[in-house]
Design an enzyme around this catalytic site. Structure first.
Site, PDB file in Angstrom:
ATOM      1  N   HIS A  71      45.163  64.437  42.801  1.00  0.00           N
ATOM      2  CA  HIS A  71      45.663  65.749  42.364  1.00  0.00           C
ATOM      3  C   HIS A  71      46.864  66.109  43.222  1.00  0.00           C
ATOM      4  CE1 HIS A  71      46.061  69.783  41.012  1.00  0.00           C
ATOM      5  NE2 HIS A  71      44.866  69.877  40.473  1.00  0.00           N
ATOM      6  N   HIS A 128      46.814  65.451  33.114  1.00  0.00           N
ATOM      7  CA  HIS A 128      46.399  66.786  33.522  1.00  0.00           C
ATOM      8  C   HIS A 128      47.634  67.653  33.778  1.00  0.00           C
ATOM      9  CE1 HIS A 128      44.657  69.805  36.316  1.00  0.00           C
ATOM     10  NE2 HIS A 128      43.511  69.560  35.704  1.00  0.00           N
ATOM     11  N   GLU A 182      42.330  68.983  30.251  1.00  0.00           N
ATOM     12  CA  GLU A 182      43.115  70.106  30.778  1.00  0.00           C
ATOM     13  C   GLU A 182      44.602  69.761  30.776  1.00  0.00           C
ATOM     14  OE1 GLU A 182      40.309  72.672  33.652  1.00  0.00           O
ATOM     15  OE2 GLU A 182      41.115  70.879  34.598  1.00  0.00           O
ATOM     16  N   CYS A 229      46.842  78.122  35.649  1.00  0.00           N
ATOM     17  CA  CYS A 229      47.414  77.337  36.750  1.00  0.00           C
ATOM     18  C   CYS A 229      48.568  76.464  36.278  1.00  0.00           C
ATOM     19  CB  CYS A 229      46.347  76.463  37.393  1.00  0.00           C
ATOM     20  SG  CYS A 229      45.297  77.314  38.595  1.00  0.00           S
ATOM     21  N   CYS A 245      40.131  78.200  40.492  1.00  0.00           N
ATOM     22  CA  CYS A 245      41.482  77.885  40.960  1.00  0.00           C
ATOM     23  C   CYS A 245      42.515  78.896  40.486  1.00  0.00           C
ATOM     24  CB  CYS A 245      41.884  76.479  40.518  1.00  0.00           C
ATOM     25  SG  CYS A 245      41.718  76.201  38.738  1.00  0.00           S
ATOM     26  N   CYS A 246      42.319  79.448  39.276  1.00  0.00           N
ATOM     27  CA  CYS A 246      43.355  80.298  38.683  1.00  0.00           C
ATOM     28  C   CYS A 246      43.484  81.680  39.321  1.00  0.00           C
ATOM     29  CB  CYS A 246      43.119  80.438  37.182  1.00  0.00           C
ATOM     30  SG  CYS A 246      43.335  78.891  36.266  1.00  0.00           S
TER      31      CYS A 246
END
Length: 650
Positions: A203, A277, A329, A347, A413-414
């Site tokens: 990531h 992603h 995603e 995000c 996370c958002c």
């Protein structure tokens, strides 16, 4: 207490940088974003810490607390969550948000809460600098064994960004020193040297974070590490395959099928299509743009430009969101832009703002500035409620009434991501170069910048984005020759500009969609822009089947939608006509936002009519009200629609 970056960070760590964004404390934002930042400072920053701690994050971090174990459920409003490997990143973003809140206004209670979390991390850190609560408290002994699927470097990146922001806001070096120590440890583990790992994170995120850390500390080695991670990605032999074999796994045993998911399917300079992603993609491209800017690395530009074109020309929602699929995603195939099932993660829009802003580091270019604005005002801002307490994770462009904001999320996370973006929006408004200042975003406020060896204060007076009149007063400490570049939004075909009351021929000074005004600037010089803001009906390309026969409404940078609260249910029965004329009204129930009001039609099925019939439904006149997309689901629950049917539309 606002702390300037050390001189070393401005010089020694700046090999060939062109345009850099100012630090948050250099820009005081009011106007449209002012109340939103105030809400974050007063409410959201505390809310984030409340919900992180309620979920058990501090229990996972603090070695003085009982070990939380691998699976402990926590109830947080809408959902039950368990311990997660990426929680450090959520703490990092929450600390960053708190830092920007403290830059906005002093809050001893908030500062004390952050200090408590920082000290917990200080107690957790190993002597060699390693710091990751999951691999120290939950799965010890497995560090650096699965970069593909896990988040060690991603977590580190967000903690680094939080540390830099907190240092600038408070002057406290504790977290900055902790994360610098961790960065040094990472640099000892990863690199091209003998015995080092030639890996990178599944990531992406640490790449752009290391650049921020380098700018704050002045340490060139952090830039070099960022460049290593960018250069190594996708190189053969593939690190993720070798890593899987080392832990006794088949490299093909991969939930997301192949390396496109992590943008490591080929070296970054060979990439031409946005795949996988969405958030990971935009974070990676942000890091690539940073490296290109800092090192003057022209070899990254062809890839960056091709990737940008592929996203914006074939895969971007009108709201600035991207990534239509919940499965990965992320991306699927070109022109796959469904509305009701759109994922368009908050995000991802936030990350697109980051990427666009870093592309502007290469120089003012409306292609990037316009998309940054679109993603900011629509796809990203929709993720935060007007009161700063509720959030969207995914962002469809149509809802039948079941899609609502979360109090929290099992993957949180958002919430801190959109909060840190909005709280730091001033830094995205400007770019500083040696003899030029660029204005990318228009918003009421004051910026303290520097160019041509002179400190320059720029004041903006405007009601943008609801009105197109912008007045900028330039106040240099001393008269100096430099260029002021102003973005000319592509959505407006009529823009008038004057300097000290004298009209400027816009076309004669335009370059890549920016008005470049080069002169000897003196205190009191005033630039005025009058940007026409018509209501536009946007049509989609024919390849986007879901939008044919429909239009999206846009005024200025804002995309609009219909809500059931204003227009009743069954929004797909509503039609605009070619003659529908719009008027603007101020909506007190939406924080003073400008809404659009017009007359259209509504189709009505006759009582007892068959499900399918050879005759068309009856029609009646209907008053229609459209609200900014960012503001939907802040009032009564109900349907929402961005792409509205239009009579006669193809």
């Amino acid at each position: 207490m606002n702390v300037q970056a050390p001189l070393l960070a401005r010089d020694a760590a700046r090999p060939k940088a062109k345009f850099r964004p100012p630090a948050v404390h250099q820009v005081r934002v009011e106007g449209f974003f002012g109340p939103r930042i105030d809400a974050i400072a007063a409410t959201t920053a505390h809310t984030l810490l409340d919900r992180c701690i309620a979920a058990g994050m501090l229990d996972q971090v603090d070695p003085d607390r009982p070990n939380p174990g691998l699976k402990i459920p926590f109830q947080t409003g809408n959902d039950t969550v368990t311990t997660q490997m990426f929680w450090d990143s959520d703490f990092g973003k929450s600390i960053e948000t708190a830092a920007y809140a403290l830059s906005r206004k002093p809050d001893p209670a908030l500062e004390a809460r952050v200090d408590e979390v920082v000290e917990a991390y200080g107690r957790l850190q190993d002597e060699n600098g390693y710091l990751n609560s999951w691999y120290q408290r939950i799965e010890p002994g497995r560090r650096w064994t699965n970069l593909r699927d896990c988040h060690e470097l991603y977590d580190a990146g967000h903690m680094m960004e939080g540390a830099v922001a907190y240092f600038h806001a408070t002057g406290k070096r504790r977290l900055l020193d902790i994360m610098a120590g961790y960065a040094d440890h990472i640099a000892s583990v990863f690199g091209p040297g003998e015995g080092q790992k030639r890996g990178y994170c599944g990531h992406p995120e640490i790449e752009l974070a290391l650049v921020r850390l380098a700018r704050a500390t002045g340490e060139r080695r952090y830039l070099d590490l960022a460049r290593f991670f960018v250069d190594e990605r996708g190189a053969a032999p593939h690190y993720f395959d070798e890593e899987a074999r080392a832990r006794g796994r088949d490299p093909q045993d991969y939930h997301f099928e192949d390396h496109r998911y992590t943008q490591s399917h080929e070296p970054v300079r060979a990439q031409r299509h946005v795949v996988g992603h969405a958030v990971r993609a935009a974070y990676l491209y942000s890091g690539m743009a940073d490296v290109s800017t800092e090192y003057g690395d022209e070899t990254l530009k062809p890839a960056l430009e091709a990737l940008w074109g592929h996203l914006t020309e074939k895969n971007l929602y009108v709201t600035g969101g991207f990534g239509p699929s919940a499965h990965n995603e992320g991306l699927t195939f070109d022109y796959d832009l469904p509305n009701e099932t759109a994922y368009a993660e908050t995000c991802a829009a936030v990350a697109l703002v980051f990427w666009a802003n870093r592309m502007l580091g290469l120089g003012p270019d409306r292609a990037y500035g316009d998309v940054m604005e679109r993603a900011l005002y629509n796809g990203a801002l929709v993720g935060l409620s007007l009161d700063g307490t509720r959030f969207f994770y995914d962002n469809p462009l149509e809802s039948r009434g079941a899609h609502h904001r979360w109090r929290w999320h099992r993957c949180p996370c958002c919430p801190p991501n959109i909060a840190r973006l909005v709280a730091s929006v001033g830094t995205y408004a400007y770019g500083e170069a040696e003899r030029e200042i660029a204005v990318h975003l228009y918003c009421e406020g004051v910026a303290d910048l520097e160019t041509a060896g002179t400190k320059v204060r720029i004041r903006q007076e405007t009601r943008y984005p609801f009105e197109g009149r912008v007045a900028l007063t330039v106040e240099p400490e001393a008269p100096a020759d430099w260029t002021l570049s102003l973005r000319l939004p592509g959505w407006s075909s009529a823009i008038a500009v004057s300097v000290n009351g004298e009209a400027v021929e816009v076309g004669a000074h335009e370059e890549k969609g920016y008005l470049r005004l080069t002169r000897r600037w003196a205190a009191g010089d005033r630039v005025e822009l009058d940007i026409d803001m018509p209501v536009e009906r946007l049509h989609a390309r024919p390849e986007i089947g879901a939008d044919q026969g429909r239009v999206a409404l846009q005024r200025g940078p804002l995309v609009y939608c219909l809500e059931e609260a204003d227009n009743g249910a069954h929004l797909n029965s509503v039609l605009l006509t070619p003659e529908s004329a719009f008027r603007c009204e101020e909506a007190s129930d939406l924080g003073g936002a400008t809404v659009l009001v017009t007359q259209g039609l509504r189709e009505i099925g006759a009582d007892g009519a068959a499900l399918y019939a050879p005759t068309a439904p009856m029609r009646e006149a209907a008053s229609l009200r459209a609200v900014p997309y960012y503001a939907w689901d802040n009032r009564a629950e109900g349907e929402m629609l961005v792409w509205v049917r239009q009579e006669g539309a193809r």
